[in-house]
Design a protein around this motif. Structure first.
Motif, short mmCIF file in Angstrom:
data_model
loop_
_atom_site.label_atom_id
_atom_site.label_comp_id
_atom_site.label_asym_id
_atom_site.label_seq_id
_atom_site.Cartn_x
_atom_site.Cartn_y
_atom_site.Cartn_z
N GLN A 149 -4.56 9.42 8.00
CA GLN A 149 -5.86 8.79 8.23
C GLN A 149 -6.03 7.49 7.46
N ALA A 150 -5.67 7.46 6.19
CA ALA A 150 -5.83 6.24 5.40
C ALA A 150 -4.90 5.13 5.90
N GLU A 151 -3.69 5.51 6.27
CA GLU A 151 -2.72 4.54 6.77
C GLU A 151 -3.23 3.86 8.04
N ILE A 152 -3.83 4.64 8.93
CA ILE A 152 -4.34 4.08 10.19
C ILE A 152 -5.41 3.02 9.92
N ILE A 153 -6.28 3.29 8.96
CA ILE A 153 -7.39 2.38 8.68
C ILE A 153 -6.92 1.12 7.97
N ILE A 154 -6.00 1.27 7.02
CA ILE A 154 -5.57 0.14 6.20
C ILE A 154 -4.60 -0.77 6.94
N ARG A 155 -3.75 -0.21 7.80
CA ARG A 155 -2.70 -0.99 8.46
C ARG A 155 -3.20 -2.30 9.07
N PRO A 156 -4.24 -2.28 9.92
CA PRO A 156 -4.66 -3.56 10.54
C PRO A 156 -5.29 -4.54 9.58
N MET A 157 -5.59 -4.11 8.34
CA MET A 157 -6.22 -5.00 7.37
C MET A 157 -5.20 -5.68 6.47
N MET A 158 -3.92 -5.31 6.61
CA MET A 158 -2.87 -5.91 5.81
C MET A 158 -2.24 -7.09 6.54
N ASN A 159 -1.39 -7.84 5.84
CA ASN A 159 -0.63 -8.94 6.44
C ASN A 159 0.30 -8.35 7.50
N GLN A 160 0.05 -8.68 8.77
CA GLN A 160 0.80 -8.06 9.86
C GLN A 160 2.28 -8.46 9.89
N LYS A 161 2.63 -9.54 9.23
CA LYS A 161 4.03 -9.94 9.16
C LYS A 161 4.81 -9.07 8.18
N LYS A 162 4.10 -8.43 7.26
CA LYS A 162 4.77 -7.63 6.23
C LYS A 162 4.41 -6.15 6.27
N VAL A 163 3.46 -5.78 7.11
CA VAL A 163 2.92 -4.42 7.02
C VAL A 163 3.98 -3.34 7.25
N ASN A 164 4.96 -3.59 8.10
CA ASN A 164 5.96 -2.57 8.38
C ASN A 164 6.84 -2.24 7.18
N THR A 165 6.96 -3.18 6.26
CA THR A 165 7.75 -2.94 5.05
C THR A 165 6.88 -2.71 3.82
N HIS A 166 5.61 -3.09 3.90
CA HIS A 166 4.73 -3.02 2.72
C HIS A 166 3.72 -1.87 2.77
N LEU A 167 3.67 -1.14 3.87
CA LEU A 167 2.82 0.05 3.95
C LEU A 167 3.75 1.25 3.90
N ILE A 168 3.69 1.98 2.80
CA ILE A 168 4.68 3.02 2.50
C ILE A 168 4.00 4.37 2.38
N ASP A 169 4.47 5.33 3.17
CA ASP A 169 3.95 6.69 3.10
C ASP A 169 4.95 7.57 2.36
N ILE A 170 4.49 8.26 1.32
CA ILE A 170 5.36 9.14 0.54
C ILE A 170 4.89 10.58 0.75
N PRO A 171 5.53 11.33 1.64
CA PRO A 171 5.13 12.73 1.85
C PRO A 171 5.56 13.60 0.68
N THR A 172 4.71 14.53 0.31
CA THR A 172 5.01 15.44 -0.79
C THR A 172 4.64 16.86 -0.37
N THR A 181 0.86 -1.18 0.00
CA THR A 181 0.00 0.00 0.00
C THR A 181 0.89 1.23 0.00
N VAL A 182 0.66 2.12 -0.95
CA VAL A 182 1.44 3.35 -1.06
C VAL A 182 0.49 4.52 -0.82
N VAL A 183 0.76 5.30 0.21
CA VAL A 183 -0.08 6.45 0.56
C VAL A 183 0.67 7.72 0.17
N LEU A 184 0.08 8.52 -0.71
CA LEU A 184 0.64 9.81 -1.08
C LEU A 184 0.01 10.87 -0.18
N SER A 185 0.82 11.51 0.63
CA SER A 185 0.28 12.47 1.60
C SER A 185 1.06 13.77 1.55
#
Length: 372
Positions: A270-293, A257-261
């Motif tokens: 806000q989107a990251e908070i909601i999606i995080r618990p719905m992802m694979n918890q073994k991979k979420v720390n490396t697979h949930l990516i926030d790209i600030p702009t 999951t890539v969040v453009l913020s």
């Protein structure tokens, strides 16, 4: 006279000839002319050319990888709760899952910001004796209050904003909002119109008078925020369940999951908070990516996939290139610059790059432990 260059060249020729079953006399390498000397600039340019060639190869791999990425959910935050795109097996699925209550509740909750944005340039540049004076940066205030209170040019744009507020207030009952949300919107709009009318009539306002208005509407703003949050949670969770069923559990387990913020919302997005618990918890720390702009890009899907391709190919490169140093490999796989630890050592900083980062710029500047 034999020089070091010709001696090494001859030795190399002899070695090669012997391996091939020829004598030294039969080898042309022994009598090859010495390489022509090059100037310093040419030599340095040849070194730079190596990096340029690497970057060309790296870009070619990335361009091919972009086409092979998936599954990926890309989140573009916006005023309507976000545009969500699923990229899977070469196809893109675009959804706007959040109910209108999100946009409407936030629209009215932003009224104090609308007033502030209109009058801020005309504030006094001096911090007044108010309850939170110690939290107001004097230099920041001085830069914002660039025109000062010596003119009433603010009255025209403020009245124009008031006209929009009055129209919204008159139409509020017909907007078919939940009663609690309708009531909170009415409170915000009513107090805002009163503040504006009083300020225009007096041809004056100040930080203290604006803060009094802001305090009066704060409970109603919190109600609007609660309705917006509920709408977004419901919409995003429902969409994630739908897409999870669509692509199957095996694919969802590998989801990126890539969040453009915007930078100001990139911590606890806000989107990251909601999606995080719905992802694979073994991979979420490396697979949930926030790209600030600084501003949302004109091609958000392209930006998200380009960045993700860099991340994915660096994940593999790290374990192949830095097999002898897992610490450096982890740096390449994450957001840490490969030179950061070396620079910290040179500067005599007694912490690792990770500790320095957590104590510095990556930390949210606001203490979220303070109750409100």
């Amino acid at each position: 006279m034999a020089t070091r260059r010709t001696f090494i060249g001859g030795a190399g020729g002899i070695g090669a000839a012997t391996i091939l079953g020829h004598t030294a006399a039969e080898s042309s390498a022994a009598s090859a002319p010495a390489a022509a000397a090059v100037d310093t600039q040419t030599a340095r340019d040849s070194l730079r050319a190596v990096n340029a060639a690497m970057r060309t190869n790296y870009a070619a791999l990335k361009a091919d990888l972009v086409k092979n990425l998936g599954p990926v959910v890309i989140v573009q935050n916006d005023a309507k709760g976000g545009t969500f795109t699923l990229v899977h097996k070469g196809k893109q699925y675009v959804e706007h899952p959040v109910a209108e209550d999100f946009e409407l509740a936030k629209s009215i909750a932003h009224v104090p910001l609308g007033i502030y944005s209109t009058i801020a340039e005309y504030l006094s540049g001096k911090v007044p004796n108010v309850s939170n004076a110690d939290r107001i940066d004097a230099h920041d205030l001085d830069m914002v209050a660039m025109k000062g209170p010596g003119t009433d040019a603010w009255t025209t744009p403020l009245q124009a904003f008031a006209d929009k507020l009055a129209t919204a207030k008159n139409n509020l009952a017909a907007a078919d909002l939940p009663q609690e949300l309708q009531n909170s919107c009415a409170k915000i709009l009513g107090e805002a119109l009163t503040f504006i009318a009083d300020s225009i009539r007096a041809r004056a306002f100040d930080i203290a008078s604006f803060q009094d208005f802001a305090r009066r509407v704060h409970p109603s703003i919190r109600i609007n925020m609660q309705h917006a949050a509920a709408a977004q949670i419901s919409g995003v969770q429902g969409l994630c369940r739908k897409w999870r069923a669509q692509i199957g559990e095996a694919a969802w387990a590998d989801l990126y999951t890539v969040v453009l913020s915007i930078w100001t919302t990139s911590v606890l997005n806000q989107a990251e908070i909601i999606i995080r618990p719905m992802m694979n918890q073994k991979k979420v720390n490396t697979h949930l990516i926030d790209i600030p702009t600084a501003q949302l890009p004109s091609d958000p899907i392209g930006v998200a996939l380009d960045n993700l391709a860099r991340i994915v190919q660096d994940n593999i490169a790290a374990e192949l290139v830095f097999v002898a140093d897992t610490k450096v490999a982890d740096a390449l796989k994450g957001k840490q610059d490969l030179l950061s630890d070396e620079i910290l050592k040179e500067l005599g900083t007694p912490v690792s790059g990770a500790a320095f980062r957590s104590a510095g710029k990556a930390k949210c500047p606001v203490d979220h432990g303070v109750s409100i």
